[in-house]
Design a protein around this motif. Structure first.
Motif, mmCIF file in Angstrom:
data_model
loop_
_atom_site.group_PDB
_atom_site.id
_atom_site.type_symbol
_atom_site.label_atom_id
_atom_site.label_comp_id
_atom_site.label_asym_id
_atom_site.label_seq_id
_atom_site.Cartn_x
_atom_site.Cartn_y
_atom_site.Cartn_z
ATOM 1 N N GLU A 28 -24.115 -11.474 18.885
ATOM 2 C CA GLU A 28 -23.156 -11.111 17.851
ATOM 3 C C GLU A 28 -22.054 -12.153 17.719
ATOM 4 N N ALA A 29 -22.330 -13.370 18.217
ATOM 5 C CA ALA A 29 -21.356 -14.451 18.096
ATOM 6 C C ALA A 29 -21.181 -14.877 16.644
ATOM 7 N N SER A 30 -22.219 -14.671 15.856
ATOM 8 C CA SER A 30 -22.190 -14.974 14.427
ATOM 9 C C SER A 30 -22.621 -13.733 13.662
ATOM 10 N N GLU A 31 -21.819 -13.317 12.696
ATOM 11 C CA GLU A 31 -22.165 -12.130 11.908
ATOM 12 C C GLU A 31 -23.481 -12.329 11.169
ATOM 13 N N LYS A 32 -23.678 -13.536 10.631
ATOM 14 C CA LYS A 32 -24.909 -13.841 9.909
ATOM 15 C C LYS A 32 -26.117 -13.750 10.835
ATOM 16 N N TYR A 33 -25.963 -14.255 12.056
ATOM 17 C CA TYR A 33 -27.051 -14.220 13.033
ATOM 18 C C TYR A 33 -27.353 -12.777 13.434
ATOM 19 N N ALA A 34 -26.307 -11.977 13.669
ATOM 20 C CA ALA A 34 -26.488 -10.593 14.103
ATOM 21 C C ALA A 34 -27.207 -9.764 13.046
ATOM 22 N N LYS A 35 -26.996 -10.087 11.777
ATOM 23 C CA LYS A 35 -27.625 -9.334 10.697
ATOM 24 C C LYS A 35 -29.138 -9.534 10.644
ATOM 25 N N LEU A 36 -29.644 -10.502 11.395
ATOM 26 C CA LEU A 36 -31.081 -10.764 11.409
ATOM 27 C C LEU A 36 -31.851 -9.778 12.284
ATOM 28 N N PHE A 37 -31.138 -8.889 12.950
ATOM 29 C CA PHE A 37 -31.761 -7.970 13.915
ATOM 30 C C PHE A 37 -32.974 -7.247 13.329
ATOM 31 N N ASP A 38 -32.829 -6.728 12.129
ATOM 32 C CA ASP A 38 -33.900 -5.930 11.536
ATOM 33 C C ASP A 38 -35.001 -6.760 10.884
ATOM 34 N N SER A 39 -34.751 -8.054 10.680
ATOM 35 C CA SER A 39 -35.734 -8.867 9.968
ATOM 36 C C SER A 39 -36.606 -9.731 10.876
ATOM 37 N N VAL A 40 -36.139 -10.050 12.079
ATOM 38 C CA VAL A 40 -36.955 -10.837 13.004
ATOM 39 C C VAL A 40 -38.072 -9.949 13.549
ATOM 40 N N PRO A 41 -39.328 -10.381 13.456
ATOM 41 C CA PRO A 41 -40.457 -9.497 13.754
ATOM 42 C C PRO A 41 -40.795 -9.311 15.232
ATOM 43 N N TYR A 42 -40.036 -9.913 16.126
ATOM 44 C CA TYR A 42 -40.365 -9.829 17.552
ATOM 45 C C TYR A 42 -39.501 -8.796 18.265
ATOM 46 N N ASN A 43 -39.880 -8.462 19.495
ATOM 47 C CA ASN A 43 -38.972 -7.705 20.345
ATOM 48 C C ASN A 43 -37.669 -8.475 20.493
ATOM 49 N N LYS A 44 -36.581 -7.744 20.696
ATOM 50 C CA LYS A 44 -35.271 -8.380 20.800
ATOM 51 C C LYS A 44 -34.726 -8.267 22.217
ATOM 52 N N ALA A 45 -34.277 -9.366 22.773
ATOM 53 C CA ALA A 45 -33.614 -9.353 24.071
ATOM 54 C C ALA A 45 -32.113 -9.278 23.838
ATOM 55 N N VAL A 46 -31.455 -8.352 24.515
ATOM 56 C CA VAL A 46 -30.010 -8.186 24.384
ATOM 57 C C VAL A 46 -29.397 -8.210 25.772
ATOM 58 N N VAL A 47 -28.392 -9.066 25.945
ATOM 59 C CA VAL A 47 -27.696 -9.163 27.225
ATOM 60 C C VAL A 47 -26.502 -8.216 27.200
ATOM 61 N N PHE A 48 -26.476 -7.270 28.127
ATOM 62 C CA PHE A 48 -25.421 -6.276 28.197
ATOM 63 C C PHE A 48 -24.474 -6.581 29.363
ATOM 64 N N ARG A 49 -23.204 -6.266 29.158
ATOM 65 C CA ARG A 49 -22.207 -6.570 30.181
ATOM 66 C C ARG A 49 -22.301 -5.614 31.370
ATOM 67 N N ASN A 50 -22.460 -4.335 31.090
ATOM 68 C CA ASN A 50 -22.501 -3.351 32.165
ATOM 69 C C ASN A 50 -23.907 -3.216 32.728
ATOM 70 N N LYS A 51 -24.004 -2.932 34.001
ATOM 71 C CA LYS A 51 -25.313 -2.899 34.664
ATOM 72 C C LYS A 51 -26.150 -1.693 34.258
ATOM 73 N N ASP A 52 -25.497 -0.641 33.756
ATOM 74 C CA ASP A 52 -26.235 0.523 33.288
ATOM 75 C C ASP A 52 -26.604 0.313 31.827
ATOM 76 N N LEU A 53 -27.887 0.115 31.573
ATOM 77 C CA LEU A 53 -28.349 -0.173 30.228
ATOM 78 C C LEU A 53 -28.328 1.080 29.363
ATOM 79 N N PRO A 54 -28.065 0.932 28.062
ATOM 80 C CA PRO A 54 -28.150 2.082 27.166
ATOM 81 C C PRO A 54 -29.606 2.460 26.940
#
Length: 232
Positions: free
Chosen positions: A161-187
């Motif tokens: 989410e460093a770039s709003e334009k980049y973050a908006k691609l979430f739904d259009s990129v056809p691959y699984n998405k890797a997300v780095v979370f700060r807290n050790k308990d994942l949502p």
């Protein structure tokens, strides 16, 4: 067995992956993400300072960074020699896997984001075409990569989410998405998509489809405030 470029039994997460299942044996290639020739989206995605290059032993021993720099210099300055060494390493690794009775899998972008599908090695073939018996896999921050036609290459897109334009691609990129979370308990979900624990193993090609691969922040990423690391 000595490898010039590939790292075998030297990455804790790769080692974990090799131990929790018996079908595949994996290795990895690490370089230094020193510029956009090695990682084209490092500035847009805000991951330059938080890169995994500094995680684990890579952030402790200067000799590891020196070795990665030598590989990077060779790739940038003598591409033909680099690819020749990589081919020989892969041949050795396939032989080692055969002796173990395992299927070979290789992650070429351990700390880089090179579009290997565009690099012709010999006879008009890229590295994936040369070694169809190897399962290759990577993370990528390049949203425009098209590799669906390459049956032995699996990509997971790395979200930021460093770039709003980049973050908006979430739904259009056809691959699984890797997300780095700060807290050790994942949502359990992120943006309505199921989250799986990506730290259990590294073999992303074994993941179910249409999921978020949750990763816990490591190394300098724990202090990241660029938007690359997500507060959960």
């Amino acid at each position: 067995m000595t490898y010039k470029l590939l790292s075998v039994n030297s990455n804790p997460k790769i080692d974990k992956s090799n131990k929790i299942q018996g079908e595949y044996w994996s290795c990895i290639l690490h370089m230094r993400p020193i510029n956009t020739k090695i990682c084209p989206y490092q500035n847009i995605a805000g991951c330059k300072d938080a890169c995994l290059n500094t995680a684990g032993l890579g952030g402790v021993y200067p000799s590891i960074q020196d070795a990665r720099q030598r590989k990077t210099d060779l790739f940038l300055n003598d591409r033909a020699e680099f690819m020749s060494q990589l081919v020989l390493d892969i041949i050795k690794f396939i032989g080692a896997c055969d002796r173990k009775g395992k299927k070979p899998c290789i992650r070429l972008n351990g700390t880089s984001d090179i579009q290997w599908e565009k690099i012709i090695v010999e006879c008009g073939q890229n590295i994936f075409e040369m070694f169809p018996q190897v399962q290759f896999y990577d993370y990528t921050k390049i949203p425009s990569r098209k590799v669906d036609h390459i049956s032995n290459y699996h990509l997971t897109w790395s979200y930021s989410e460093a770039s709003e334009k980049y973050a908006k691609l979430f739904d259009s990129v056809p691959y699984n998405k890797a997300v780095v979370f700060r807290n050790k308990d994942l949502p359990s979900t992120f943006k309505g998509v199921k989250v799986i624990d990506g730290d259990k193993h590294d073999m992303r090609f074994l993941d179910e489809t249409n999921v978020v691969v949750g990763l816990k922040a490591k190394g300098k990423a724990k202090l990241d405030d660029s938007g690359f690391v997500i507060n959960n």
